[in-house]
Motif scaffolding. Sequence first.
Motif, short mmCIF file in Angstrom:
data_model
loop_
_atom_site.label_atom_id
_atom_site.label_comp_id
_atom_site.label_asym_id
_atom_site.label_seq_id
_atom_site.Cartn_x
_atom_site.Cartn_y
_atom_site.Cartn_z
N ALA A 164 0.87 -1.18 0.00
CA ALA A 164 0.00 0.00 0.00
C ALA A 164 0.90 1.22 0.00
N SER A 165 0.35 2.35 -0.45
CA SER A 165 1.16 3.57 -0.52
C SER A 165 0.26 4.80 -0.56
N SER A 166 0.77 5.89 0.02
CA SER A 166 0.09 7.19 -0.11
C SER A 166 1.01 8.20 -0.80
N LYS A 167 1.96 7.68 -1.57
CA LYS A 167 2.93 8.55 -2.23
C LYS A 167 2.26 9.49 -3.23
N GLU A 168 1.19 9.02 -3.87
CA GLU A 168 0.53 9.83 -4.90
C GLU A 168 -0.05 11.11 -4.33
N ALA A 169 -0.26 11.16 -3.03
CA ALA A 169 -0.80 12.36 -2.37
C ALA A 169 0.27 13.06 -1.53
N ASN A 170 1.54 12.83 -1.89
CA ASN A 170 2.67 13.38 -1.13
C ASN A 170 2.56 13.01 0.35
N TYR A 171 2.12 11.79 0.59
CA TYR A 171 2.07 11.22 1.93
C TYR A 171 1.28 12.06 2.93
N THR A 172 0.11 12.50 2.52
CA THR A 172 -0.74 13.28 3.42
C THR A 172 -1.61 12.40 4.31
N TYR A 173 -1.59 11.08 4.07
CA TYR A 173 -2.44 10.20 4.86
C TYR A 173 -1.79 8.82 5.02
N ILE A 174 -2.30 8.08 5.98
CA ILE A 174 -1.92 6.69 6.19
C ILE A 174 -2.93 5.81 5.48
N PRO A 175 -2.50 4.89 4.62
CA PRO A 175 -3.45 4.02 3.93
C PRO A 175 -4.31 3.24 4.93
N SER A 176 -5.54 2.98 4.54
CA SER A 176 -6.41 2.17 5.37
C SER A 176 -5.85 0.74 5.45
N VAL A 177 -6.02 0.13 6.61
CA VAL A 177 -5.57 -1.26 6.75
C VAL A 177 -6.30 -2.17 5.77
N HIS A 178 -7.50 -1.75 5.35
CA HIS A 178 -8.29 -2.55 4.42
C HIS A 178 -7.76 -2.46 2.99
N ASP A 179 -6.91 -1.47 2.74
CA ASP A 179 -6.35 -1.30 1.39
C ASP A 179 -5.01 -2.00 1.20
N ILE A 180 -4.52 -2.64 2.25
CA ILE A 180 -3.24 -3.34 2.15
C ILE A 180 -3.42 -4.64 1.39
N GLN A 181 -2.65 -4.80 0.31
CA GLN A 181 -2.70 -6.00 -0.51
C GLN A 181 -1.39 -6.75 -0.38
N LEU A 182 -1.40 -7.83 0.36
CA LEU A 182 -0.19 -8.63 0.54
C LEU A 182 0.11 -9.43 -0.71
N SER A 183 1.39 -9.67 -0.94
CA SER A 183 1.80 -10.55 -2.03
C SER A 183 1.68 -12.00 -1.58
N GLU A 184 1.84 -12.92 -2.50
CA GLU A 184 2.01 -14.33 -2.13
C GLU A 184 3.39 -14.49 -1.49
N HIS A 185 3.51 -15.48 -0.62
CA HIS A 185 4.79 -15.81 0.02
C HIS A 185 5.39 -14.59 0.73
N ALA A 186 4.55 -13.85 1.45
CA ALA A 186 5.03 -12.67 2.17
C ALA A 186 5.85 -13.10 3.38
N ALA A 187 7.07 -12.56 3.46
CA ALA A 187 7.93 -12.85 4.61
C ALA A 187 7.52 -12.03 5.82
N TYR A 188 7.11 -10.80 5.56
CA TYR A 188 6.70 -9.88 6.62
C TYR A 188 6.04 -8.67 5.98
N LEU A 189 5.37 -7.88 6.81
CA LEU A 189 4.83 -6.59 6.38
C LEU A 189 5.52 -5.51 7.21
N HIS A 190 6.17 -4.58 6.52
CA HIS A 190 6.94 -3.53 7.19
C HIS A 190 6.19 -2.20 7.12
N ILE A 191 6.04 -1.54 8.27
CA ILE A 191 5.44 -0.21 8.31
C ILE A 191 6.35 0.74 9.09
N THR A 192 6.15 2.03 8.87
CA THR A 192 6.78 3.07 9.67
C THR A 192 5.66 3.70 10.49
N SER A 193 5.69 3.53 11.80
CA SER A 193 4.52 3.86 12.62
C SER A 193 4.23 5.36 12.68
#
Length: 360
Positions: free
Chosen positions: A120-149
């Motif tokens: 997920a990303s909010s780069k298109e809006a110059n990072y004015t918001y945190i993406p909704s947890v519902h918008d996170i799309q994990l890949s197959e074979h995900a090792a981990y999900l990294h966020i910056t709190s």
Amino acid sequence: MNRAYNFNAGPSALPFSVLERAQQELLDFQHTGMSVMELSHRSKEYDAVHNNAKQLLKELMNIPDTYDILFLQGGASLQFSMVPMNLLANDQIGNYVLTGAWSEKALKEAKKVGKTHVAASSKEANYTYIPSVHDIQLSEHAAYLHITSNNTIFGTQWHEFPNLPVDLIADMSSDILSREINVEQFALIYAGAQKNLGPSGVTVVIIRNDLLERIPENLPTMLDYRTHSTSNSLYNTPPTFAIYMLSLVLEWVKEQGGVKAIEKRNIEKASVIYDAIDESDGFYSPHAEKGSRSFMNVTFTLPSDEITKKFLAEAKERGFVGLAGHRSVGGCRASIYNAVPYEACEALAQFMKEFRKQFA
């Protein structure tokens, strides 16, 4: 002595009582006849400092016994590499949520190690918001999900953490210990100390023990989490003075009533500045969307570059330090970490109101 209103993004304000105690103990730590900076890291006196810091952090954050606490060096920037080196296997994909410059840098380093995916990303809006947890799309074979709190540059913060079937890793450098969290929701947390934990020089890593079992062999010794876990973070000489200061800051947090009390005060501090912004009839424009606003870094712009320069110049004359915004956002930024007193935030809000009356 005139103390500045310190709103630096990091290194940042330290509790005044902590600085006073460090000053008192600087030349003779606990009757050793030495400064803590001169003690051997193998001495019983330093060992007590080291273990006290670990125990206090464990107590304040309710860290279960199933996790280990490491004191490392290299800042969060080194963790951008260590995380994938230790936890991203060849057949797996590191998943990243982009919410600002630091998550971009974490992704950049992970790409050098293995396969990655932007979940997920909010780069298109110059990072004015945190993406909704519902918008996170994990890949197959995900090792981990990294966020910056929390995102210091853009003034945004996660207020709800993802709860997905994947190990969650968080860079909490700028908001660790600022609010209550459930550590068990995370597989690994890392944080440079220089915002809420102490001076620069030590990085705290909180790692769930079972992750140590999946680390590949033949990593460089100092880049292997197991090296530091099995040696109680004493494999080589640790940043002893920074860890000593960390222990003093943790004692201060406990004296304040713990993380719950700190969180309450942080919300009050942020609210007084956000109120000055929201009540300004657009003179001050917040960068972050309301639901994503950070309680650690308040970012805002003024009507023009000329007025911004006047604001910063007059603020400096009034004793406010560190209010210039990052170049990617512009405007102003007030970093109001744990040790920044409410009175400093109140004084800033009052100055903002007076300045607006003069130039609106």
